[in-house]
Design an enzyme around this catalytic site. Structure first.
Site, mmCIF file in Angstrom:
data_model
loop_
_atom_site.group_PDB
_atom_site.id
_atom_site.type_symbol
_atom_site.label_atom_id
_atom_site.label_comp_id
_atom_site.label_asym_id
_atom_site.label_seq_id
_atom_site.Cartn_x
_atom_site.Cartn_y
_atom_site.Cartn_z
ATOM 1 N N ARG A 121 0.878 -1.184 0.000
ATOM 2 C CA ARG A 121 0.000 0.000 0.000
ATOM 3 C C ARG A 121 0.909 1.226 0.000
ATOM 4 O O ARG A 121 1.674 1.435 0.939
ATOM 5 C CB ARG A 121 -0.906 0.011 1.231
ATOM 6 C CG ARG A 121 -1.555 1.368 1.462
ATOM 7 C CD ARG A 121 -2.619 1.357 2.515
ATOM 8 N NE ARG A 121 -3.806 0.675 2.046
ATOM 9 C CZ ARG A 121 -5.016 0.806 2.598
ATOM 10 N NH1 ARG A 121 -5.193 1.603 3.632
ATOM 11 N NH2 ARG A 121 -6.042 0.142 2.121
ATOM 12 N N HIS A 148 -7.572 0.457 -6.156
ATOM 13 C CA HIS A 148 -7.754 -0.361 -4.945
ATOM 14 C C HIS A 148 -8.443 -1.669 -5.376
ATOM 15 O O HIS A 148 -9.617 -1.894 -5.073
ATOM 16 C CB HIS A 148 -8.597 0.417 -3.929
ATOM 17 C CG HIS A 148 -8.489 -0.092 -2.523
ATOM 18 N ND1 HIS A 148 -7.703 -1.167 -2.172
ATOM 19 C CD2 HIS A 148 -9.068 0.349 -1.365
ATOM 20 C CE1 HIS A 148 -7.809 -1.368 -0.864
ATOM 21 N NE2 HIS A 148 -8.626 -0.475 -0.355
ATOM 22 N N GLN A 151 -10.310 -4.077 -2.859
ATOM 23 C CA GLN A 151 -11.584 -3.516 -2.422
ATOM 24 C C GLN A 151 -12.668 -3.800 -3.453
ATOM 25 O O GLN A 151 -13.790 -4.205 -3.110
ATOM 26 C CB GLN A 151 -11.425 -1.997 -2.230
ATOM 27 C CG GLN A 151 -12.682 -1.307 -1.765
ATOM 28 C CD GLN A 151 -13.040 -1.675 -0.339
ATOM 29 O OE1 GLN A 151 -12.218 -1.549 0.559
ATOM 30 N NE2 GLN A 151 -14.258 -2.126 -0.106
ATOM 31 N N ASP A 243 -17.270 7.284 -1.098
ATOM 32 C CA ASP A 243 -15.995 7.183 -0.389
ATOM 33 C C ASP A 243 -15.662 8.580 0.131
ATOM 34 O O ASP A 243 -16.333 9.559 -0.224
ATOM 35 C CB ASP A 243 -14.908 6.657 -1.363
ATOM 36 C CG ASP A 243 -13.562 6.409 -0.680
ATOM 37 O OD1 ASP A 243 -13.525 6.340 0.570
ATOM 38 O OD2 ASP A 243 -12.544 6.295 -1.396
ATOM 39 N N CYS A 283 -16.287 1.895 1.254
ATOM 40 C CA CYS A 283 -15.110 1.053 1.534
ATOM 41 C C CYS A 283 -14.638 1.186 2.971
ATOM 42 O O CYS A 283 -13.956 0.307 3.474
ATOM 43 C CB CYS A 283 -13.982 1.399 0.567
ATOM 44 S SG CYS A 283 -13.476 3.123 0.696
ATOM 45 N N ARG A 311 -13.694 -8.285 2.470
ATOM 46 C CA ARG A 311 -12.289 -8.090 2.118
ATOM 47 C C ARG A 311 -11.517 -9.363 2.446
ATOM 48 O O ARG A 311 -10.660 -9.807 1.666
ATOM 49 C CB ARG A 311 -11.691 -6.912 2.910
ATOM 50 C CG ARG A 311 -12.220 -5.539 2.512
ATOM 51 C CD ARG A 311 -11.764 -5.135 1.130
ATOM 52 N NE ARG A 311 -10.323 -5.132 1.001
ATOM 53 C CZ ARG A 311 -9.512 -4.148 1.394
ATOM 54 N NH1 ARG A 311 -10.014 -3.054 1.924
ATOM 55 N NH2 ARG A 311 -8.197 -4.226 1.233
HETATM 56 N N1 CP Z 1 -11.110 0.013 2.841
HETATM 57 C C1 CP Z 1 -9.839 -0.045 3.228
HETATM 58 O O1 CP Z 1 -8.921 -0.327 2.436
HETATM 59 O O2 CP Z 1 -9.646 0.173 4.555
HETATM 60 P P1 CP Z 1 -8.244 0.388 5.293
HETATM 61 O O3 CP Z 1 -7.691 1.719 4.852
HETATM 62 O O4 CP Z 1 -8.582 0.363 6.756
HETATM 63 O O5 CP Z 1 -7.303 -0.726 4.913
HETATM 64 N N1 NVA Z 2 -9.941 6.689 -1.103
HETATM 65 C C1 NVA Z 2 -9.493 6.348 0.222
HETATM 66 C C2 NVA Z 2 -9.686 4.895 0.471
HETATM 67 C C3 NVA Z 2 -9.197 4.388 1.805
HETATM 68 C C4 NVA Z 2 -9.413 2.915 1.956
HETATM 69 C C5 NVA Z 2 -8.039 6.740 0.379
HETATM 70 O O1 NVA Z 2 -7.271 6.524 -0.564
HETATM 71 O O2 NVA Z 2 -7.681 7.288 1.424
#
Ligand code: CP
Ligand code: NVA
Length: 323
Positions: A121, A148, A151, A243, A283, A311
């Site tokens: 990530r 993502h 997700q 989101d 999400c 997930r």
């Molecule tokens: N939805 C999601 O990816 O959550 P986190 O940021 O908690 O991993």
């Molecule tokens: N769009 C958000 C998703 C987090 C899971 C971000 O990138 O922060």
């Protein structure tokens, strides 16, 4: 696609062809392959609910590099690897030598000598591509600024469970054309859904991604509507998704974004235009009072915690297929 009931055995799906592959974008799989992964995820979920072990990754290790915060991704990957018979290792980007300037290419080659797969990530999608290019093991994208994919697979599983199908299901996404939106729209158009996206001007889906999604919809029999009008997107929708307005890495834009997105809140007035049996999806993490009201996200049409649970099941399917 029929709801899954078989518990005695895993479906014989052509999944071995994915061994060793990366998952950087959800559209590395075609619609048929996504359906197969969803079937596997649903079976793995049913097996777990009935206490049947599924441990194809005994002795295998997943390295997990995090440059951004996470609750769901970190915990579901770690628990998922354990349940599959393997183990996962949390690697904070800033504590790795990567954070002190060691090249991504060297990091990829070194990790390939120790672990069986890497989940990452980070901010730049190009960094993940570079990691994958130099790694000899599967690399899984656990969120970049652009995508993502894990997700999106969990999102499709959640809709399929509730609606019993994906093709033709009306999915509205309202808000920022961000990483989550990009992957959601790619997956949904590959699977023949009727997708409507409402964003403010200046926050649309990335053009090249919208073009790809249009082509996927044409091929799958799905639809893609891009609009600036949330009511147009939500009217008759079976699922309404939003989101955060400010994703990780964009905090310096927060004030401008709050103004730009003010008319895009998913609230009781907006969801009144959706189908009576609509699902609310997010999400997570969510900001109540910003992109969604507490009444909607904590209300009876919200499936956000099923979505979060999925997930785990979706990623176990991904890990079982790739590693
Ligand atoms: N939805 C999601 O990816 O959550 P986190 O940021 O908690 O991993
Ligand atoms: N769009 C958000 C998703 C987090 C899971 C971000 O990138 O922060």
């Amino acid at each position: 696609m029929q709801p899954v009931k078989i518990l005695e055995h895993l479906p014989s799906l052509p999944l071995s062809k994915h061994k060793g592959k990366d998952l950087l974008r959800i559209d590395e799989f075609d619609g048929q392959e996504l359906l197969e992964l969803l079937q596997l995820a649903a079976h793995i979920k049913q097996m777990q609910k009935h206490g049947q072990p599924f441990q194809p990754l005994q002795g295998k290790t997943l390295g997990m590099i995090f440059d951004k915060s996470s609750t769901r991704t970190r915990v579901s990957f770690e628990v998922g690897m354990y349940q599959l018979g393997g183990m996962a290792m949390f690697l904070s980007g800033k504590d790795l030598q990567l954070g002190r300037g060691e090249p991504i290419s060297d990091t990829a080659k070194v990790l390939s000598r120790y672990v069986d797969a890497v989940m990452i990530r980070t901010y730049s999608h190009a960094c993940v591509e570079e990691l994958a290019q130099h790694a000899s093991i599967p690399v899984i994208n656990g969120l970049t600024d652009l995508y993502h994919p894990c997700q999106a697979l969990a999102d499709m599983l959640t809709i399929w469970e509730q609606k019993g199908k994906l093709a033709g299901v009306k999915l509205a996404y309202v808000g920022d054309g961000n990483n989550v939106a990009n992957s959601l729209v790619l997956a949904a158009t590959l699977l023949g859904m009727d997708v409507r996206v409402a964003t403010p001007v200046g926050y649309e889906l990335e053009k090249s991604i919208a073009e790809k999604a249009k082509a996927y919809a044409q091929k799958s029999g799905g639809k893609l509507l891009l609009t600036h009008d949330p009511v147009e997107a939500v009217t008759g929708a079976d699922a309404v998704y939003t989101d955060v307005w400010t994703s990780m890495g964009f905090e310096h834009e927060n004030e401008v974004r709050m103004q730009a997105f003010a008319a895009y809140q998913v609230n009781e007035l907006l969801v009144a235009h959706a189908d009576r049996e609509y699902m609310f999806l997010h999400c997570l993490p969510a900001h109540r009072g910003e992109e969604v009201t507490a009444g909607v996200i904590d209300g009876p049409r919200s499936f956000v915690f099923d979505q979060a649970e999925n997930r785990l099941h979706a990623q176990k399917a991904i890990l079982a297929a790739l590693v």
